[in-house]
Motif scaffolding. Structure first.
Motif, PDB file in Angstrom:
ATOM      1  N   PRO A 100       4.054  11.365  -2.106  1.00 55.95           N
ATOM      2  CA  PRO A 100       3.964  10.048  -2.745  1.00 55.95           C
ATOM      3  C   PRO A 100       4.373   8.920  -1.807  1.00 55.95           C
ATOM      4  O   PRO A 100       4.245   7.751  -2.168  1.00 55.95           O
ATOM      5  N   TYR A 101       4.868   9.271  -0.615  1.00 56.89           N
ATOM      6  CA  TYR A 101       5.336   8.262   0.335  1.00 56.89           C
ATOM      7  C   TYR A 101       4.307   7.947   1.422  1.00 56.89           C
ATOM      8  O   TYR A 101       4.625   7.287   2.407  1.00 56.89           O
ATOM      9  N   ARG A 102       3.048   8.404   1.241  1.00 59.87           N
ATOM     10  CA  ARG A 102       1.969   8.095   2.184  1.00 59.87           C
ATOM     11  C   ARG A 102       0.706   7.760   1.391  1.00 59.87           C
ATOM     12  O   ARG A 102      -0.301   8.437   1.474  1.00 59.87           O
ATOM     13  N   PRO A 103       0.759   6.692   0.605  1.00 58.41           N
ATOM     14  CA  PRO A 103      -0.320   6.417  -0.339  1.00 58.41           C
ATOM     15  C   PRO A 103      -1.501   5.669   0.288  1.00 58.41           C
ATOM     16  O   PRO A 103      -1.410   5.126   1.398  1.00 58.41           O
ATOM     17  N   SER A 104      -2.580   5.613  -0.467  1.00 58.42           N
ATOM     18  CA  SER A 104      -3.721   4.779  -0.088  1.00 58.42           C
ATOM     19  C   SER A 104      -3.395   3.308  -0.302  1.00 58.42           C
ATOM     20  O   SER A 104      -3.730   2.454   0.518  1.00 58.42           O
ATOM     21  N   SER A 105      -2.734   3.025  -1.407  1.00 55.75           N
ATOM     22  CA  SER A 105      -2.378   1.645  -1.746  1.00 55.75           C
ATOM     23  C   SER A 105      -1.022   1.616  -2.428  1.00 55.75           C
ATOM     24  O   SER A 105      -0.733   2.459  -3.277  1.00 55.75           O
ATOM     25  N   ARG A 106      -0.218   0.648  -2.035  1.00 53.59           N
ATOM     26  CA  ARG A 106       1.054   0.425  -2.728  1.00 53.59           C
ATOM     27  C   ARG A 106       0.902  -0.635  -3.813  1.00 53.59           C
ATOM     28  O   ARG A 106       1.835  -0.894  -4.569  1.00 53.59           O
ATOM     29  N   ARG A 107      -0.267  -1.265  -3.877  1.00 53.19           N
ATOM     30  CA  ARG A 107      -0.450  -2.372  -4.817  1.00 53.19           C
ATOM     31  C   ARG A 107      -0.858  -1.898  -6.210  1.00 53.19           C
ATOM     32  O   ARG A 107      -0.645  -2.601  -7.195  1.00 53.19           O
ATOM     33  N   PHE A 108      -1.461  -0.710  -6.289  1.00 50.55           N
ATOM     34  CA  PHE A 108      -1.952  -0.226  -7.579  1.00 50.55           C
ATOM     35  C   PHE A 108      -1.503   1.211  -7.802  1.00 50.55           C
ATOM     36  O   PHE A 108      -1.424   2.001  -6.863  1.00 50.55           O
ATOM     37  N   PRO A 109      -1.220   1.567  -9.060  1.00 52.30           N
ATOM     38  CA  PRO A 109      -0.754   2.925  -9.366  1.00 52.30           C
ATOM     39  C   PRO A 109      -1.907   3.912  -9.396  1.00 52.30           C
ATOM     40  O   PRO A 109      -3.076   3.534  -9.492  1.00 52.30           O
ATOM     41  N   ASP A 110      -1.554   5.189  -9.359  1.00 53.48           N
ATOM     42  CA  ASP A 110      -2.558   6.245  -9.347  1.00 53.48           C
ATOM     43  C   ASP A 110      -2.860   6.693 -10.774  1.00 53.48           C
ATOM     44  O   ASP A 110      -1.943   7.073 -11.514  1.00 53.48           O
ATOM     45  N   PRO A 111      -4.134   6.671 -11.179  1.00 53.96           N
ATOM     46  CA  PRO A 111      -4.459   7.083 -12.558  1.00 53.96           C
ATOM     47  C   PRO A 111      -4.254   8.563 -12.824  1.00 53.96           C
ATOM     48  O   PRO A 111      -4.371   8.988 -13.980  1.00 53.96           O
ATOM     49  N   VAL A 112      -3.942   9.358 -11.795  1.00 53.54           N
ATOM     50  CA  VAL A 112      -3.630  10.764 -12.064  1.00 53.54           C
ATOM     51  C   VAL A 112      -2.397  10.882 -12.956  1.00 53.54           C
ATOM     52  O   VAL A 112      -2.191  11.906 -13.618  1.00 53.54           O
TER      53      VAL A 112
END
Length: 750
Positions: free
Chosen positions: A259-271
């Motif tokens: 969780p510390y290498r995300p695609s975006s920090r601006r939006f949450p993951d719908p998973v």
């Protein structure tokens, strides 16, 4: 010498000190590469001389971003303006969060004075020789009626009498000197300190994916989070639940589980969505398809909980994606449609870019560097055509962001309704994946070809490379920290508090040039005053407190600067020793007050594993020890014994030696006795879990970020089982504040 001067002008270190008595020089090649990433060509001595001459001859009346703290002296950039300079502040639009609705705020005009204080410019009169902002309304009343955040003259001698304090916000400031020099900059006007959490509050720390309930689809979700918060607030008096970053991940086969290498920090993951809680779920026509998906989801959970399977994020997402596509076919009611439209308007271009990246990744893969060249820039004609062609998929991903935001808000409401003084503590990762949505949509803000990491130290002689491209400090300043502000605003919207991973990154980050070892990196400085001011401003608007993870190497003065602004630190029991003295464990009264005190974190052994030495034998099995097993066990036993001896002396371990569960309770009795504002309980500790969620230094040798919470024997336990655990209630009892005994009504004295 020229390269060193040029580097210093751009905040690039040419040496660093891993310990007080050691200084290490940074290789020139590293300095040159880092400067290149900042847009400075220092490849040859002639280039260095040219850039240095240009930099030293450049005279700025104002830096790109100026910070003023409410009730404090002006910064040198404003206090040192030539006498007679005219200053106009153009306040930010009043439709932003924290502003009352109504007429646009009027510009504020004033004139600097060197000696005798001057009166503010009278309402309705422009300052002599004032240079109003382009397009600004004429100067009117400087304190709009009924505007509680409106400007007021500075008082108490903290700023010169000519200065008119603007409302809290991010404004534009225009200056013209008597000799007609002009400058425009971003002005961040921040309150002096962050909101603080209630004194002595305790709560749980949990990796959400690991918290499966009987209704989960193979991993913990936002429904489970809301349920945990509702139970914890009501049943054990907890004030918060802290979770891992819930940022959007880079899709892949497999997806990076960290969780510390995300695609975006601006939006949450719908998973993380709990699908059945979506209002449209009950109106899906193809019930058979939904039933099949639910059966498959139950099989995933069964495999994790009872068959030794690891959490499979990709399998979970595949099932949820299919279900969500069925849900998306259900028309929204008028009220829901209006709410969705409001969300789209609030999020604007940032959400559209994120959703477009998600849609393009479905077609071309998750690394935008490998996409057709016409799609590698978010504003290219090719990307505009793709946006039109993928409109339905873009809308789908926008809708997922809206649904996830709604469940994040529901989790915080559940926490508040349960009486929690803080609620959900969200986590901000230190950076993003180089191939993800943020680096595609904000390319100019990142230092490409660089990675954030850590320098060599006593614990890791090779240093660390985290694979996260850093933000460019020069671009942040030039854009008024817009990307940072947007990021914080989104994270804080549904948070009771925010944890910032590696909070020292507000001051400096270790940059590692691509293709080089971490030992060949160097520190790059950020404008900590501006970074802190934006953080304090946005958190103040949201009414949230902030916890900084300040473990490891911390530069002198950083903890003091953070504490001054109300950023709480993180204190882990095993590290709290008198390092400047005899090295003994610190007594509880010697701990700092402004911190989150805990026994462990997601990167450390559980308390049971620490007490039993299981963490040492695990690292031995994986070949991670730098000394023999006997040496490591002896050192670990000595360390633990010192703490247990202190607990015994303080009469916190009445059960004596040899009782692991009692020792875990004693550790938390100790934490409760410290003056720490917040006490965090690692949720796996409540059931005796001995497995770490993440083992730094491993990749495929250990199932990082894929383990469910388990009992001491390693058998997974559900949310329902955790909340019914006698071991949990025994542990949480030591954290309850003592209440005076109340006799039954019939036995009370008059």
């Amino acid at each position: 010498m020229g390269l060193s001067r040029l580097a210093a002008l751009h905040g690039v270190a040419t040496s660093y000190s891993p310990s007080p008595d050691v200084t290490v020089s940074v290789p020139d090649d590293t300095v040159i590469a880092v400067l290149a990433a900042l847009g400075v060509d220092a490849g040859t001595p002639a280039d260095v001389r040219k850039c240095l001459a240009a930099a030293e001859s450049r005279s700025r009346l104002l830096p790109p971003t100026v910070v003023v703290w409410a009730g404090e002296p002006l910064p040198p950039a404003l206090a040192g303006l030539p006498p007679g300079s005219t200053v106009t502040v153009e306040p930010e639009p009043s439709d932003l969060p924290g502003h009352p609705a109504g007429r646009p705020p009027a510009p504020l005009s004033m004139r600097s004075r060197a000696a005798a204080p001057a009166e503010p410019v009278a309402p309705g009169e422009p300052a002599p020789e004032a240079a109003p902002a382009p397009g600004a309304a004429p100067v009117g009343a400087m304190t709009p009626p009924g505007d509680e955040t409106a400007a007021a003259p500075a008082t108490g001698g903290s700023a010169p009498a000519w200065w008119i304090s603007p409302p809290h916000g991010v404004h534009r400031i225009h200056v013209r000197t008597p000799d007609n020099r002009r400058a425009t900059a971003t002005l961040v006007a921040a309150p002096p300190c962050l909101p603080q959490p209630p004194e002595g509050t305790h709560g749980f720390l949990v990796q959400l994916y690991s918290l499966l309930s009987a209704r989960s689809w193979g991993m913990g979700d936002l429904g489970d989070l809301a349920d945990l918060a509702a139970w914890a607030g009501r049943s054990v008096g907890s004030g918060f639940v802290q979770v891992n970053p819930l940022h959007a991940a880079v899709p892949g086969k497999p997806t990076d589980p960290s969780p510390y290498r995300p695609s975006s920090r601006r939006f949450p993951d719908p998973v993380h969505l709990h699908v059945e809680s979506i209002p449209e779920y009950g109106h899906v026509r193809d019930r058979a398809a939904l039933d099949d998906l639910r059966q498959d989801a139950a099989a995933l959970s069964e495999a994790v909980l009872n068959k030794g399977a690891l959490i499979d994020r990709d399998a979970v997402w595949e099932l949820k994606r299919q279900a969500l596509e069925l849900v998306a076919q259900v028309p929204l009611t008028p009220g829901r449609r209006a709410d969705y439209c409001d969300f789209l308007a609030e999020q604007g271009q940032a959400l559209e870019d994120h959703a477009l990246w998600c849609a393009l990744a479905e077609v071309h893969g998750p690394d935008w560097h490998t996409w057709p060249e016409a799609l590698r820039a978010p504003r290219s004609p090719g990307t505009a055509r793709a946006r039109s062609e993928l409109l339905d998929r873009v809308d789908f991903h926008c809708r997922l962001a809206w649904l996830t935001a709604g469940q994040l808000a529901a989790a915080q409401r559940a926490a508040e309704d349960a009486g929690m003084g803080v609620g959900i503590v969200h986590d901000l990762a230190v950076g993003v994946h180089p191939a993800g949505a943020d680096t595609w949509s904000q390319q100019e803000a990142f230092a490409h070809g660089m990675s954030v990491g850590a320098p060599p130290d006593a614990f890791n002689a090779r240093g660390q490379d985290w694979g996260l491209p850093p933000w460019r400090p020069d671009v942040l300043a030039a854009t008024g920290y817009a990307a940072y502000r947007g990021l914080l605003r989104g994270l804080l919207a549904h948070a009771g508090a925010l944890r910032i991973d590696h909070v020292m990154g507000l001051f400096r980050l270790w940059w590692v040039p691509e293709g080089r070892p971490p030992t060949d990196g160097t520190y790059v400085a950020y404008d900590a005053e501006a970074m802190l001011a934006v953080l304090v401003l946005e958190a103040h608007r949201a009414g949230t407190s902030v916890v900084g993870e300040d473990l490891g190497t911390v530069a002198p003065g950083v903890r003091e600067a953070l504490a001054r602004r109300g950023v709480l630190g993180t204190s882990v029991l095993w590290f709290e020793r008198d390092w400047e003295g005899d090295g003994r464990p610190l007594a509880p009264e010697e701990w700092r007050r402004d911190c989150l005190a805990t026994a462990t974190t997601h990167d450390l052994p559980s308390t049971a594993a620490r007490l039993t030495g299981d963490h040492v034998t695990l690292r031995h099995r994986l070949g991670l020890l730098t000394r023999s097993l006997e040496e490591e066990l002896t050192a670990d036993l000595t360390d633990t014994a010192e703490w247990l001896a202190l607990l015994a002396r303080l009469r916190m371990l009445p059960e004596g030696d040899g009782d692991e569960e009692a020792a875990v309770r004693a550790v938390h009795r100790f934490l409760r006795r410290t003056p720490a504002r917040m006490t965090g309980v690692w949720l796996p500790d409540t059931v005796g879990d001995r497995r770490p969620q993440n083992l730094p230094g491993t990749w495929d040798q250990y199932p990082n970020w894929r383990l469910p919470i388990a009992d001491p024997e390693g058998h997974p336990v559900t949310l329902e089982e955790i909340t019914a655990s006698p071991r949990l209630y025994g542990l949480m009892e030591v954290l309850r504040p003592r209440k005076p005994h109340t006799a039954p009504p019939g036995e009370r004295r008059p």
